[in-house]
Design a protein around this motif. Structure first.
Motif, PDB file in Angstrom:
ATOM      1  N   LEU A   1       0.845  -1.370   0.090  1.00  0.00           N
ATOM      2  CA  LEU A   1       0.020  -0.076   0.075  1.00  0.00           C
ATOM      3  C   LEU A   1       0.989   1.366   0.014  1.00  0.00           C
ATOM      4  CD1 LEU A   1      -1.741  -2.394   1.132  1.00  0.00           C
ATOM      5  CD2 LEU A   1      -2.920  -0.486   2.502  1.00  0.00           C
ATOM      6  N   SER A   2       0.400   2.404  -0.806  1.00  0.00           N
ATOM      7  CA  SER A   2       1.055   3.469  -0.288  1.00  0.00           C
ATOM      8  C   SER A   2       0.484   4.303   0.953  1.00  0.00           C
ATOM      9  CB  SER A   2       0.705   4.640  -1.691  1.00  0.00           C
ATOM     10  OG  SER A   2      -0.884   4.846  -1.529  1.00  0.00           O
ATOM     11  N   MET A   3       1.115   5.374   1.313  1.00  0.00           N
ATOM     12  CA  MET A   3       0.877   5.945   2.545  1.00  0.00           C
ATOM     13  C   MET A   3      -0.750   6.351   2.230  1.00  0.00           C
ATOM     14  SD  MET A   3       2.769   5.796   4.970  1.00  0.00           S
ATOM     15  CE  MET A   3       4.402   5.215   5.522  1.00  0.00           C
ATOM     16  N   GLN A   4      -0.889   7.007   1.245  1.00  0.00           N
ATOM     17  CA  GLN A   4      -2.318   7.437   1.175  1.00  0.00           C
ATOM     18  C   GLN A   4      -3.285   6.401   1.087  1.00  0.00           C
ATOM     19  OE1 GLN A   4      -2.862   9.894  -2.616  1.00  0.00           O
ATOM     20  NE2 GLN A   4      -5.207   9.948  -2.149  1.00  0.00           N
ATOM     21  N   GLU A   5      -3.045   5.163   0.562  1.00  0.00           N
ATOM     22  CA  GLU A   5      -4.124   3.886   0.655  1.00  0.00           C
ATOM     23  C   GLU A   5      -4.019   3.465   2.182  1.00  0.00           C
ATOM     24  OE1 GLU A   5      -3.434   2.310  -3.824  1.00  0.00           O
ATOM     25  OE2 GLU A   5      -2.167   1.424  -2.129  1.00  0.00           O
ATOM     26  N   TYR A   6      -2.906   3.492   2.762  1.00  0.00           N
ATOM     27  CA  TYR A   6      -2.761   2.966   4.298  1.00  0.00           C
ATOM     28  C   TYR A   6      -3.601   3.740   5.131  1.00  0.00           C
ATOM     29  CZ  TYR A   6      -1.104   2.184   9.109  1.00  0.00           C
ATOM     30  OH  TYR A   6      -1.043   2.017  10.151  1.00  0.00           O
ATOM     31  N   ARG A   7      -3.970   5.172   4.926  1.00  0.00           N
ATOM     32  CA  ARG A   7      -4.870   5.983   5.713  1.00  0.00           C
ATOM     33  C   ARG A   7      -6.361   5.459   5.628  1.00  0.00           C
ATOM     34  NH1 ARG A   7      -0.997   9.861   3.346  1.00  0.00           N
ATOM     35  NH2 ARG A   7       0.658  10.497   4.857  1.00  0.00           N
ATOM     36  N   THR A   8      -6.690   4.992   4.430  1.00  0.00           N
ATOM     37  CA  THR A   8      -8.166   4.435   4.155  1.00  0.00           C
ATOM     38  C   THR A   8      -8.241   3.236   4.758  1.00  0.00           C
ATOM     39  OG1 THR A   8      -7.670   3.439   1.882  1.00  0.00           O
ATOM     40  CG2 THR A   8      -7.956   6.026   1.927  1.00  0.00           C
ATOM     41  N   LEU A   9      -7.264   2.521   5.371  1.00  0.00           N
ATOM     42  CA  LEU A   9      -7.455   1.110   5.786  1.00  0.00           C
ATOM     43  C   LEU A   9      -8.537   0.726   6.688  1.00  0.00           C
ATOM     44  CD1 LEU A   9      -5.871  -1.480   5.113  1.00  0.00           C
ATOM     45  CD2 LEU A   9      -4.279  -1.135   7.265  1.00  0.00           C
ATOM     46  N   GLU A  10      -9.317  -0.223   6.618  1.00  0.00           N
ATOM     47  CA  GLU A  10     -10.397  -0.625   7.389  1.00  0.00           C
ATOM     48  C   GLU A  10     -10.183  -2.069   7.768  1.00  0.00           C
ATOM     49  OE1 GLU A  10     -14.375   0.424   6.454  1.00  0.00           O
ATOM     50  OE2 GLU A  10     -14.282   2.578   6.634  1.00  0.00           O
ATOM     51  N   ILE A  11     -10.203  -2.481   9.157  1.00  0.00           N
ATOM     52  CA  ILE A  11      -9.995  -3.788   9.482  1.00  0.00           C
ATOM     53  C   ILE A  11     -11.057  -4.162  10.604  1.00  0.00           C
ATOM     54  CG2 ILE A  11      -8.504  -5.271  10.877  1.00  0.00           C
ATOM     55  CD1 ILE A  11      -6.199  -3.682  10.080  1.00  0.00           C
ATOM     56  N   ILE A  12     -12.116  -5.222  10.015  1.00  0.00           N
ATOM     57  CA  ILE A  12     -13.166  -5.616  10.756  1.00  0.00           C
ATOM     58  C   ILE A  12     -13.180  -6.770  11.467  1.00  0.00           C
ATOM     59  CG2 ILE A  12     -15.572  -5.769  10.566  1.00  0.00           C
ATOM     60  CD1 ILE A  12     -14.858  -2.982   9.682  1.00  0.00           C
ATOM     61  N   ALA A  13     -13.513  -7.012  12.672  1.00  0.00           N
ATOM     62  CA  ALA A  13     -13.419  -8.036  13.389  1.00  0.00           C
ATOM     63  C   ALA A  13     -14.580  -9.136  12.836  1.00  0.00           C
ATOM     64  CB  ALA A  13     -13.435  -7.809  14.907  1.00  0.00           C
ATOM     65  N   MET A  14     -14.465 -10.208  13.333  1.00  0.00           N
ATOM     66  CA  MET A  14     -15.561 -11.134  13.207  1.00  0.00           C
ATOM     67  C   MET A  14     -16.915 -10.773  13.994  1.00  0.00           C
ATOM     68  SD  MET A  14     -14.502 -13.591  11.170  1.00  0.00           S
ATOM     69  CE  MET A  14     -15.779 -14.983  11.235  1.00  0.00           C
ATOM     70  N   ASP A  15     -17.019 -10.121  15.015  1.00  0.00           N
ATOM     71  CA  ASP A  15     -17.938  -9.582  15.454  1.00  0.00           C
ATOM     72  C   ASP A  15     -18.778  -8.346  14.787  1.00  0.00           C
ATOM     73  OD1 ASP A  15     -16.494  -7.815  16.417  1.00  0.00           O
ATOM     74  OD2 ASP A  15     -16.570  -8.245  18.591  1.00  0.00           O
ATOM     75  N   GLY A  16     -18.039  -7.684  13.989  1.00  0.00           N
ATOM     76  CA  GLY A  16     -18.511  -6.567  13.181  1.00  0.00           C
ATOM     77  C   GLY A  16     -17.937  -5.328  13.768  1.00  0.00           C
ATOM     78  N   SER A  17     -17.392  -5.191  14.945  1.00  0.00           N
ATOM     79  CA  SER A  17     -16.623  -4.175  15.447  1.00  0.00           C
ATOM     80  C   SER A  17     -15.280  -3.805  14.577  1.00  0.00           C
ATOM     81  CB  SER A  17     -16.060  -4.304  16.902  1.00  0.00           C
ATOM     82  OG  SER A  17     -15.366  -5.423  16.697  1.00  0.00           O
ATOM     83  N   ARG A  18     -15.105  -2.566  14.635  1.00  0.00           N
ATOM     84  CA  ARG A  18     -13.696  -2.016  14.018  1.00  0.00           C
ATOM     85  C   ARG A  18     -12.607  -2.366  14.867  1.00  0.00           C
ATOM     86  NH1 ARG A  18     -14.370   4.006  11.135  1.00  0.00           N
ATOM     87  NH2 ARG A  18     -14.226   2.885   8.757  1.00  0.00           N
TER      88      ARG A  18
END
Length: 310
Positions: free
Chosen positions: A38-55
């Protein structure tokens, strides 16, 4: 010499497995090309979602990994000072998905609770299965094509033994002109009026019938080889014999393994059709020439007789 020792140390550090408590520095030159960068700009848009739906928020990029503290999330970040791992502390919630925004749209990984190692192993197994299935499908398609080609060859072979719908030079030419192993020539009435010339026929010496032809309805010429199964009971020779029914044999000449025959259809004054066949005794190759039109028989016979004189 000092530069060589440093290079050797860095290469060795990438090749050795990560032990508990070890810190490993990333080198973009040895990064797995299948792992997203990822570029730094793409990294800033990163979203990681847990199995329970939380961020999940406690991820970061760093230039080293410690096996006893860090979980690698399967992404690299390319910054101004080199490459970085995307990681989080060990022991976090199982991850369902990771997404980020690129100039071409959203991209991501679907982990579904698996570790990155498990995800990557499953992905590679899936790719191997897809490749295997595609290879099998390609093989099946090729076998199908070969089977169809064999059927077409059989149909074509059978068509060679079918009788002509109408036994004349035109139907003979139409049936055989485009088959493999056949060279075909046709001159129509209109073409003859334009060029006023037809190919010479070869007897003992070349014969030009052009001067004695009053009207030409058509010239048909087929030259063929063994691929056409020219046996006495089938193939092109059988069709030629069907065309020649009702013709008068004018002459026959044998020269070694080759036999030349001349046939005419006439009312006694005008030759309406002239056929020359030239075949070897085994019918492995040959030539068929038919001239249809109006040729005064007396003039025709004179030209033929001159061609037969050695």
């Amino acid at each position: 010499m000092g530069h060589l020792y440093i290079t050797f140390y860095l290469l060795l550090s990438f090749l050795l497995p990560v032990n508990a408590g070890a810190a490993v520095e990333i080198s973009p030159e040895v990064s797995d090309p299948e792992i997203p960068v990822l570029s730094m700009q793409e990294y800033r848009t990163l979203e990681i979602i847990a199995m329970d739906g939380s961020r999940i928020e406690n991820f970061r990029y760093q230039n080293t990994l410690n096996a006893s503290r860090d979980e690698f999330l399967g992404l690299y970040v390319k910054g101004g000072n080199g490459g970085y791992y995307v990681a989080r502390p060990l022991g976090g919630k199982p991850i369902r998905s990771i997404h980020w925004q690129t100039s071409k749209g959203v991209k991501g990984l679907l982990l579904n609770g698996r570790s990155f190692g498990e995800y990557w192993r499953d992905w590679r197994d899936e790719q191997a299965a897809i490749e295997k299935a595609m290879k099998a499908a390609k093989q099946s398609i090729n076998q199908g094509i070969e089977s169809i080609q064999r059927q077409l060859d059989e149909i074509e072979a059978k068509s060679m033994d079918l009788p002509l719908s109408k036994a004349n030079a035109n139907s003979l030419y139409s049936k055989w002109a485009e088959k493999d192993g056949v060279t075909a020539t046709y001159i129509s009435r209109s073409m003859f009026k334009m060029i006023r010339k037809i190919p010479q026929i070869q007897l003992y010496k070349p014969v030009d019938l052009t001067p004695v032809i009053k009207n030409l309805d058509g010239l048909y010429m087929l030259e063929f080889n063994a691929a056409q199964r020219n046996t006495a009971n089938g193939g092109l020779r059988k069709d030629i014999q069907a065309v020649l029914k009702g013709y008068e044999k004018l002459m026959e000449r044998r020269e070694g393994e080759q036999v030349t025959r001349l046939f005419i259809a006439t009312d006694g004054k005008t030759v309406s059709s002239f056929v020359m066949t030239r075949m070897d005794i085994g019918s492995n190759y040959g030539q068929f020439v038919c001239i249809e039109g109006a040729i005064p028989q007396s003039e025709f016979e004179k030209v033929i007789a001159e061609g037969m004189n050695q």
